[in-house]
Design a protein around this motif. Structure first.
Motif, PDB file in Angstrom:
ATOM      1  N   SER A 109       4.661   2.050  -2.979  1.00 17.28           N
ATOM      2  CA  SER A 109       4.474   0.701  -3.512  1.00 17.28           C
ATOM      3  C   SER A 109       2.994   0.456  -3.760  1.00 17.28           C
ATOM      4  O   SER A 109       2.142   0.883  -2.976  1.00 17.28           O
ATOM      5  CB  SER A 109       4.994  -0.358  -2.531  1.00 17.28           C
ATOM      6  N   ILE A 135       0.257  -2.524  -4.347  1.00 13.90           N
ATOM      7  CA  ILE A 135       0.011  -3.955  -4.194  1.00 13.90           C
ATOM      8  C   ILE A 135      -1.461  -4.226  -4.505  1.00 13.90           C
ATOM      9  O   ILE A 135      -2.273  -3.306  -4.587  1.00 13.90           O
ATOM     10  CB  ILE A 135       0.367  -4.451  -2.776  1.00 13.90           C
ATOM     11  N   LYS A 174      -2.854  -2.415 -11.118  1.00 13.46           N
ATOM     12  CA  LYS A 174      -1.531  -1.986 -10.633  1.00 13.46           C
ATOM     13  C   LYS A 174      -0.582  -1.618 -11.769  1.00 13.46           C
ATOM     14  O   LYS A 174      -0.048  -0.502 -11.827  1.00 13.46           O
ATOM     15  CB  LYS A 174      -0.877  -3.104  -9.791  1.00 13.46           C
ATOM     16  N   GLU A 202       7.489  -5.075 -10.791  1.00 20.23           N
ATOM     17  CA  GLU A 202       7.845  -6.432 -10.346  1.00 20.23           C
ATOM     18  C   GLU A 202       9.332  -6.716 -10.556  1.00 20.23           C
ATOM     19  O   GLU A 202       9.702  -7.756 -11.095  1.00 20.23           O
ATOM     20  CB  GLU A 202       6.991  -7.472 -11.093  1.00 20.23           C
ATOM     21  N   THR A 235       4.616  -4.471  -6.852  1.00 13.74           N
ATOM     22  CA  THR A 235       5.307  -5.657  -6.368  1.00 13.74           C
ATOM     23  C   THR A 235       4.337  -6.628  -5.692  1.00 13.74           C
ATOM     24  O   THR A 235       3.303  -6.223  -5.166  1.00 13.74           O
ATOM     25  CB  THR A 235       6.427  -5.277  -5.368  1.00 13.74           C
ATOM     26  N   HIS A 236       4.691  -7.912  -5.753  1.00 19.81           N
ATOM     27  CA  HIS A 236       3.999  -8.935  -4.984  1.00 19.81           C
ATOM     28  C   HIS A 236       4.821  -9.335  -3.759  1.00 19.81           C
ATOM     29  O   HIS A 236       4.389 -10.177  -2.972  1.00 19.81           O
ATOM     30  CB  HIS A 236       3.742 -10.189  -5.846  1.00 19.81           C
ATOM     31  N   GLN A 237       5.998  -8.746  -3.612  1.00 17.96           N
ATOM     32  CA  GLN A 237       6.876  -9.065  -2.486  1.00 17.96           C
ATOM     33  C   GLN A 237       6.532  -8.129  -1.326  1.00 17.96           C
ATOM     34  O   GLN A 237       6.964  -6.983  -1.284  1.00 17.96           O
ATOM     35  CB  GLN A 237       8.341  -8.876  -2.892  1.00 17.96           C
ATOM     36  N   MET A 238       5.771  -8.627  -0.368  1.00 15.33           N
ATOM     37  CA  MET A 238       5.296  -7.771   0.719  1.00 15.33           C
ATOM     38  C   MET A 238       6.443  -7.291   1.608  1.00 15.33           C
ATOM     39  O   MET A 238       6.448  -6.151   2.072  1.00 15.33           O
ATOM     40  CB  MET A 238       4.256  -8.507   1.569  1.00 15.33           C
ATOM     41  N   ALA A 260       8.116  -4.443  -0.171  1.00 12.61           N
ATOM     42  CA  ALA A 260       7.302  -3.226  -0.081  1.00 12.61           C
ATOM     43  C   ALA A 260       7.391  -2.612   1.314  1.00 12.61           C
ATOM     44  O   ALA A 260       7.508  -1.393   1.472  1.00 12.61           O
ATOM     45  CB  ALA A 260       5.851  -3.536  -0.434  1.00 12.61           C
ATOM     46  N   VAL A 320       2.183   2.559   1.093  1.00 21.06           N
ATOM     47  CA  VAL A 320       1.709   1.421   0.310  1.00 21.06           C
ATOM     48  C   VAL A 320       0.254   1.669  -0.060  1.00 21.06           C
ATOM     49  O   VAL A 320      -0.559   2.047   0.788  1.00 21.06           O
ATOM     50  CB  VAL A 320       1.844   0.092   1.093  1.00 21.06           C
ATOM     51  N   PHE A 361      -3.044  -0.196  -1.628  1.00 23.24           N
ATOM     52  CA  PHE A 361      -3.676  -1.460  -1.997  1.00 23.24           C
ATOM     53  C   PHE A 361      -4.764  -1.168  -3.016  1.00 23.24           C
ATOM     54  O   PHE A 361      -5.716  -0.436  -2.737  1.00 23.24           O
ATOM     55  CB  PHE A 361      -4.270  -2.155  -0.769  1.00 23.24           C
TER      56      PHE A 361
END
Length: 271
Positions: A48, A50, A57, A189, A221-224, A227, A234, A236
């Protein structure tokens, strides 16, 4: 031209990554969106991505789908160059024919589904295998029906997208991408346009893909929570680079870098 010592014609060995970004830079004019990016993704790994808006991203996914050209470096998929092709013992920028062939290894699900509105769910899933892979309609139908059943949409196979909910459209979009038998799946997303109660059903579909297919996946994704639940790793992103990466519990539970800490704190406050 790409130098062969830095960028081999082909990646070999049992430990070669399924995806490699080797010193990839992408610019829009004076704006550098990816800055000398190096990223390996192993076969079967779920990664993922983020980071804040503008961190590069989605550009990672768009360059992998060859929707964007890169300015420097090379992207490899399954050991072979994607953005370049061998010619005269070296690598040169790939032509459209070569990229079309390589792109059959990659499937992508977009934030807004991008289903063909004039086709039913079944027809959406059959179109690519017939037109691109050359499958017979009977073969394509069988494959499409198997995949629609797997994502829980076989009972909606004759419905057009306008008759389906957002979560249903996203599941059809996943089945359509899988119908091309990709080695790499990209998710941009995929849950952001969905109601919270529907996110769980899409998450379960992606989990099923992980267990039933040895797919390599990259997901922005913005959904932590999403993820954390679904990823092996992950990354960043900040300023077009990987600021920090690691297993989801480690990176999200105990981030080492200040920028990562600030980002995760801001996301938590927004929730």
């Amino acid at each position: 031209m790409a130098t062969q010592d830095r960028y081999p014609l082909e990646l070999k060995g049992h430990d070669k990554p399924m995806v490699r970004f080797a010193h990839v830079t992408k610019r829009y004019g004076s704006l550098t969106v990816l800055d000398d990016l190096n990223l390996d993704v192993a076969e079967g790994e779920m990664v993922s991505i983020i980071g804040p808006s503008g961190s590069g991203k989605t550009t990672v996914l768009r360059t992998l789908m060859t929707l964007e050209t890169i300015n420097e470096g090379i992207i490899y998929v399954d050991g072979k160059p994607l953005t370049h092709m061998p010619k005269g013992g070296t690598l040169v920028p790939a032509d459209s024919r070569y990229q079309r062939h390589m792109r059959t290894n990659i499937g992508m699900c977009f934030q807004n589904f991008n289903l063909f509105p004039h086709m039913t769910a079944l027809q959406n899933c059959m179109e690519g295998p017939v037109q691109v892979l050359g499958l017979s309609k009977a073969e394509a139908r069988e494959r499409a029906e198997d995949l629609l059943a797997m994502v829980g949409m076989i009972d909606k196979k004759d419905q057009h997208p306008s008759r389906l909910s957002g979560g249903q459209q996203q599941r059809v979009a996943i089945a359509r991408a899988l119908a091309m038998r990709p080695k790499v799946m990209l998710f941009d997303e995929v849950t952001s346009a969905l109601d919270p109660e529907v996110i769980g059903e899409v998450t379960n579909v992606i989990r099923k893909l992980v267990s039933e297919f040895r797919l390599t996946m990259l997901m922005v994704t913005h959904q932590m929570g999403f993820a954390r639940d679904i990823s092996d790793r992950v990354c960043f992103f900040y300023g077009g680079k990987i600021e920090e990466q690691g297993p989801p519990d480690e990176l999200m539970g105990n981030p080492k870098r200040e920028r990562t800490q600030r980002f995760l704190s801001a996301v938590k406050e927004a929730d």
